[in-house]
Write an enzyme that holds these catalytic residues in place. Sequence first.
Site, short mmCIF file in Angstrom:
data_model
loop_
_atom_site.label_atom_id
_atom_site.label_comp_id
_atom_site.label_asym_id
_atom_site.label_seq_id
_atom_site.Cartn_x
_atom_site.Cartn_y
_atom_site.Cartn_z
N THR A 20 40.60 44.33 39.20
CA THR A 20 39.29 43.69 39.30
C THR A 20 39.21 42.43 38.44
O THR A 20 40.02 42.21 37.55
CB THR A 20 38.17 44.66 38.88
OG1 THR A 20 38.33 45.01 37.50
CG2 THR A 20 38.18 45.91 39.73
N ASP A 21 38.18 41.64 38.72
CA ASP A 21 37.92 40.44 37.92
C ASP A 21 36.90 40.77 36.83
O ASP A 21 36.58 41.94 36.60
CB ASP A 21 37.47 39.29 38.83
CG ASP A 21 36.17 39.58 39.57
OD1 ASP A 21 35.41 40.50 39.18
OD2 ASP A 21 35.91 38.88 40.56
N MET A 22 36.37 39.75 36.18
CA MET A 22 35.45 39.97 35.07
C MET A 22 34.12 40.60 35.49
O MET A 22 33.38 41.08 34.66
CB MET A 22 35.19 38.64 34.33
CG MET A 22 36.42 38.15 33.59
SD MET A 22 36.19 36.58 32.75
CE MET A 22 34.84 36.95 31.66
N VAL A 25 34.69 43.37 40.23
CA VAL A 25 34.90 43.27 41.68
C VAL A 25 36.39 43.11 41.92
O VAL A 25 37.08 42.41 41.18
CB VAL A 25 34.12 42.06 42.25
CG1 VAL A 25 34.47 41.81 43.71
CG2 VAL A 25 32.62 42.27 42.07
#
Length: 136
Positions: A20-22, A25
């Site tokens: 995931t990203d920050m 997501v």
Amino acid sequence: MDGFPVPEIWLAHRVSYGETDMMSVVYYAEYLHFFERARSEFIRSRGMGYATVEERGIILPVREARCRYRSPAKFDDLLQIRAGISEWGRASLTFVYEIRDEGRNRLLADGMTQHACINRDGKPVPVPDWLRDLLQ
């Protein structure tokens, strides 16, 4: 979900934090990894691992890949990844994919990968009958 090619497989995958990203997501490039995992499982489910396909002299590099993102997947979601073969060429094959939520109700992403059929020298070769028979 109608109209998906048969045979098909479903692969369950729990989203890890590292995918995931920050914003928690799923990072967009991870979807191609999900497709790869489902593709490998599809081949394995038909009775032969991809390593054995390569040992028999056939390599299936990706020629084209597409992914359409429809709804975000997030950290710790349990995804259901569907894979099947939609098209056979003389020296290629095309896999299609769907990524759905845990209950398989909501479509999160869909896509395709087209694979050339090449030998160890990198030369295109017709899809061998044994491979077509295995995967159809």
